[in-house]
Design a protein around this motif. Structure first.
Motif, PDB file in Angstrom:
ATOM      1  N   LEU A   1       0.863  -1.199   0.000  1.00 42.04           N
ATOM      2  CA  LEU A   1       0.000   0.000   0.000  1.00 42.04           C
ATOM      3  C   LEU A   1       0.888   1.233   0.000  1.00 42.04           C
ATOM      4  CD1 LEU A   1      -2.746  -0.413   2.744  1.00 42.04           C
ATOM      5  CD2 LEU A   1      -2.946  -0.845   0.293  1.00 42.04           C
ATOM      6  N   ARG A   2       0.433   2.255  -0.685  1.00 41.96           N
ATOM      7  CA  ARG A   2       1.173   3.515  -0.629  1.00 41.96           C
ATOM      8  C   ARG A   2       0.996   4.155   0.740  1.00 41.96           C
ATOM      9  NH1 ARG A   2      -0.925   6.375  -5.771  1.00 41.96           N
ATOM     10  NH2 ARG A   2      -2.487   4.795  -5.297  1.00 41.96           N
ATOM     11  N   ARG A   3       2.046   4.780   1.203  1.00 43.54           N
ATOM     12  CA  ARG A   3       1.999   5.458   2.480  1.00 43.54           C
ATOM     13  C   ARG A   3       1.201   6.750   2.317  1.00 43.54           C
ATOM     14  NH1 ARG A   3       4.895   4.774   7.028  1.00 43.54           N
ATOM     15  NH2 ARG A   3       6.215   3.144   6.183  1.00 43.54           N
ATOM     16  N   ARG A   4       0.392   7.028   3.268  1.00 44.48           N
ATOM     17  CA  ARG A   4      -0.401   8.249   3.218  1.00 44.48           C
ATOM     18  C   ARG A   4       0.515   9.462   3.375  1.00 44.48           C
ATOM     19  NH1 ARG A   4      -5.957   8.950   6.057  1.00 44.48           N
ATOM     20  NH2 ARG A   4      -6.282  11.165   5.880  1.00 44.48           N
TER      21      ARG A   4
ATOM     22  N   LEU B   1      -5.291  10.297   1.097  1.00 49.06           N
ATOM     23  CA  LEU B   1      -5.086   9.248   0.100  1.00 49.06           C
ATOM     24  C   LEU B   1      -6.125   8.168   0.365  1.00 49.06           C
ATOM     25  CD1 LEU B   1      -3.317   7.990  -2.143  1.00 49.06           C
ATOM     26  CD2 LEU B   1      -1.936   7.014  -0.327  1.00 49.06           C
ATOM     27  N   LEU B   2      -6.890   7.863  -0.632  1.00 49.69           N
ATOM     28  CA  LEU B   2      -7.857   6.785  -0.454  1.00 49.69           C
ATOM     29  C   LEU B   2      -7.235   5.477  -0.901  1.00 49.69           C
ATOM     30  CD1 LEU B   2     -11.168   8.417  -1.646  1.00 49.69           C
ATOM     31  CD2 LEU B   2     -10.604   7.606   0.648  1.00 49.69           C
ATOM     32  N   LEU B   3      -7.721   4.394  -0.342  1.00 53.48           N
ATOM     33  CA  LEU B   3      -7.252   3.085  -0.795  1.00 53.48           C
ATOM     34  C   LEU B   3      -7.643   2.877  -2.249  1.00 53.48           C
ATOM     35  CD1 LEU B   3      -8.072   0.580   2.042  1.00 53.48           C
ATOM     36  CD2 LEU B   3      -5.836   1.167   1.137  1.00 53.48           C
TER      37      LEU B   3
ATOM     38  N   GLN C   1      -8.805  -2.338  -2.181  1.00 55.63           N
ATOM     39  CA  GLN C   1     -10.108  -2.503  -1.506  1.00 55.63           C
ATOM     40  C   GLN C   1     -10.731  -3.838  -1.887  1.00 55.63           C
ATOM     41  OE1 GLN C   1     -13.009   0.055  -0.523  1.00 55.63           O
ATOM     42  NE2 GLN C   1     -11.902   1.983  -0.736  1.00 55.63           N
TER      43      GLN C   1
ATOM     44  N   ILE D   1      -9.286  -6.603  -2.980  1.00 51.38           N
ATOM     45  CA  ILE D   1      -8.582  -7.744  -2.381  1.00 51.38           C
ATOM     46  C   ILE D   1      -8.964  -7.859  -0.903  1.00 51.38           C
ATOM     47  CG2 ILE D   1      -6.308  -8.675  -1.787  1.00 51.38           C
ATOM     48  CD1 ILE D   1      -5.304  -7.110  -4.357  1.00 51.38           C
ATOM     49  N   LEU D   2      -8.943  -6.734  -0.197  1.00 51.99           N
ATOM     50  CA  LEU D   2      -9.272  -6.755   1.231  1.00 51.99           C
ATOM     51  C   LEU D   2     -10.678  -7.277   1.477  1.00 51.99           C
ATOM     52  CD1 LEU D   2      -7.615  -3.354   2.098  1.00 51.99           C
ATOM     53  CD2 LEU D   2      -7.107  -5.496   3.298  1.00 51.99           C
ATOM     54  N   LEU D   3     -11.614  -6.875   0.631  1.00 60.38           N
ATOM     55  CA  LEU D   3     -13.014  -7.235   0.872  1.00 60.38           C
ATOM     56  C   LEU D   3     -13.380  -8.610   0.336  1.00 60.38           C
ATOM     57  CD1 LEU D   3     -14.665  -3.792   0.124  1.00 60.38           C
ATOM     58  CD2 LEU D   3     -14.643  -4.965   2.316  1.00 60.38           C
TER      59      LEU D   3
ATOM     60  N   ALA E   1      -1.368  -6.003   4.682  1.00 62.81           N
ATOM     61  CA  ALA E   1      -1.079  -4.802   3.896  1.00 62.81           C
ATOM     62  C   ALA E   1       0.183  -4.148   4.441  1.00 62.81           C
ATOM     63  CB  ALA E   1      -2.258  -3.833   3.976  1.00 62.81           C
TER      64      ALA E   1
ATOM     65  N   LYS F   1       3.527  -1.343   3.918  1.00 65.75           N
ATOM     66  CA  LYS F   1       3.981  -0.105   3.268  1.00 65.75           C
ATOM     67  C   LYS F   1       5.483  -0.148   3.024  1.00 65.75           C
ATOM     68  CE  LYS F   1       0.304   2.520   5.331  1.00 65.75           C
ATOM     69  NZ  LYS F   1       0.119   1.728   6.571  1.00 65.75           N
TER      70      LYS F   1
ATOM     71  N   LEU G   1     -12.472  -7.415   9.512  1.00 65.24           N
ATOM     72  CA  LEU G   1     -13.246  -6.777   8.434  1.00 65.24           C
ATOM     73  C   LEU G   1     -14.504  -7.587   8.194  1.00 65.24           C
ATOM     74  CD1 LEU G   1     -10.840  -5.970   5.452  1.00 65.24           C
ATOM     75  CD2 LEU G   1     -11.641  -4.432   7.251  1.00 65.24           C
TER      76      LEU G   1
ATOM     77  N   ARG H   1     -17.626  -9.369   2.555  1.00 67.97           N
ATOM     78  CA  ARG H   1     -18.464  -8.764   1.528  1.00 67.97           C
ATOM     79  C   ARG H   1     -19.635  -9.683   1.219  1.00 67.97           C
ATOM     80  NH1 ARG H   1     -16.224  -5.749  -3.498  1.00 67.97           N
ATOM     81  NH2 ARG H   1     -18.073  -5.560  -4.770  1.00 67.97           N
TER      82      ARG H   1
ATOM     83  N   LEU I   1     -15.051  -0.477   2.465  1.00 66.42           N
ATOM     84  CA  LEU I   1     -14.302  -0.533   3.707  1.00 66.42           C
ATOM     85  C   LEU I   1     -14.735   0.609   4.609  1.00 66.42           C
ATOM     86  CD1 LEU I   1     -10.620  -1.262   2.762  1.00 66.42           C
ATOM     87  CD2 LEU I   1     -12.135  -2.653   4.152  1.00 66.42           C
TER      88      LEU I   1
ATOM     89  N   GLN J   1     -10.054   1.885   6.880  1.00 67.17           N
ATOM     90  CA  GLN J   1      -9.240   2.609   5.884  1.00 67.17           C
ATOM     91  C   GLN J   1      -8.158   3.422   6.576  1.00 67.17           C
ATOM     92  OE1 GLN J   1     -10.165   4.294   2.365  1.00 67.17           O
ATOM     93  NE2 GLN J   1     -12.144   3.365   2.012  1.00 67.17           N
TER      94      GLN J   1
ATOM     95  N   LEU K   1      -5.408   1.194   7.898  1.00 66.72           N
ATOM     96  CA  LEU K   1      -4.605   0.678   6.782  1.00 66.72           C
ATOM     97  C   LEU K   1      -3.678   1.750   6.223  1.00 66.72           C
ATOM     98  CD1 LEU K   1      -7.432  -1.394   5.131  1.00 66.72           C
ATOM     99  CD2 LEU K   1      -5.212  -2.351   5.762  1.00 66.72           C
ATOM    100  N   LEU K   2      -4.181   2.954   6.098  1.00 66.24           N
ATOM    101  CA  LEU K   2      -3.401   4.009   5.453  1.00 66.24           C
ATOM    102  C   LEU K   2      -2.434   4.706   6.401  1.00 66.24           C
ATOM    103  CD1 LEU K   2      -6.193   5.583   3.241  1.00 66.24           C
ATOM    104  CD2 LEU K   2      -4.138   4.412   2.425  1.00 66.24           C
TER     105      LEU K   2
ATOM    106  N   VAL L   1      -0.555  -4.105   8.445  1.00 72.28           N
ATOM    107  CA  VAL L   1      -1.886  -4.364   9.023  1.00 72.28           C
ATOM    108  C   VAL L   1      -2.419  -5.676   8.444  1.00 72.28           C
ATOM    109  CG1 VAL L   1      -4.255  -3.516   9.267  1.00 72.28           C
ATOM    110  CG2 VAL L   1      -2.348  -1.893   9.263  1.00 72.28           C
TER     111      VAL L   1
ATOM    112  N   LYS M   1     -11.135 -11.805   8.255  1.00 74.07           N
ATOM    113  CA  LYS M   1     -12.609 -11.888   8.234  1.00 74.07           C
ATOM    114  C   LYS M   1     -13.075 -13.005   9.168  1.00 74.07           C
ATOM    115  CE  LYS M   1     -12.820 -10.152   3.583  1.00 74.07           C
ATOM    116  NZ  LYS M   1     -11.494 -10.634   3.108  1.00 74.07           N
TER     117      LYS M   1
END
Lengths: 135, 135
Positions: free
Chosen positions: A100-103, A109-111, A116, A118-120, A128, A130, B100, B103, B111, B116, B119-120, B126, B130
């Motif tokens: 994941l990109r670092r905020r 920064l949204l996911l 999203q 993959i996570l869901l 995840a 960074k 989480l 879905r 999410l 979020q 995670l960010l 992280v 589920k």
């Protein structure tokens, strides 16, 4: 037991790969490195060649580190999330590792939609990760 | 080394706690169970008492399983994300575990903002888990 990692040649991708390899060593799991390319007209020959070289380097590094592993390369034009989840289901993965990109301090920064998804949608846990200054 | 888990008394919360305990056992890490309550007028006495009982049960279960652990309960009215990230930073956590929701086949589940944010903004990886039929 397997750990599945989505490989992309970015700082986050390298961080995910490194962490996935550590987790495999810890739990004597096999690492499955999944890469998805669009293929077809969207992919330039030069980009494809360069990506192959990077994947070969990943292979060499994992061999050198003594991590049991396997590379799976998809050029079906799927979203990377689909390929990752499919491989995780098929190999009954212990978890999936994604970068994941670092905020940044400025701006929210949204996911990304791929992360999203993959996570869901994954049936297994998702780790995840960074990038840090070493990646 | 620590693993930090955000505890909430839901199926996802139990799944996160179970997985976090497994990971602690695997890597001989200490488990830090973080719970955040709003406190003040928003929290009914009965709810607070019930939550205390659940936390005590968590403590008893972890003792029984021989997992080194510590509970940290916050009633500062922070978002749970803030408390979790703060504890992870302070204890230099190996990673944070969060639950989480799965879905559903119908309708897109996004999410939650808390997930979020963790995670960010977390500085460590992280692990998102589920619930399954055992939770």
């Amino acid at each position: 037991m397997t750990v599945v990692v989505g490989y992309v040649p970015t700082r986050e991708g390298r961080a995910a790969l490194r962490r996935a390899a550590q987790e495999c060593r810890l739990r004597s799991a096999k690492l499955i490195v999944v890469s998805s390319a669009r293929g077809g007209r969207d992919m330039q020959a030069e980009d494809a060649r360069r990506f192959q070289e990077l994947l070969e380097q990943v292979h060499v590094d994992l061999e050198g580190a003594g991590i049991e592993h396997e590379e799976r390369q998809f050029v079906r034009g799927n979203e990377p999330a689909e390929d990752l989840i499919e491989v995780a289901n098929e190999t009954d993965a212990d978890f999936i590792v994604i970068g994941l990109r670092r905020r940044t301090p400025v701006g929210k920064l949204l996911l990304g939609s791929n992360a999203q998804r993959i996570l869901l949608e994954a049936n297994c846990p998702v780790l995840a990760v960074k990038a840090d200054e070493n990646d």
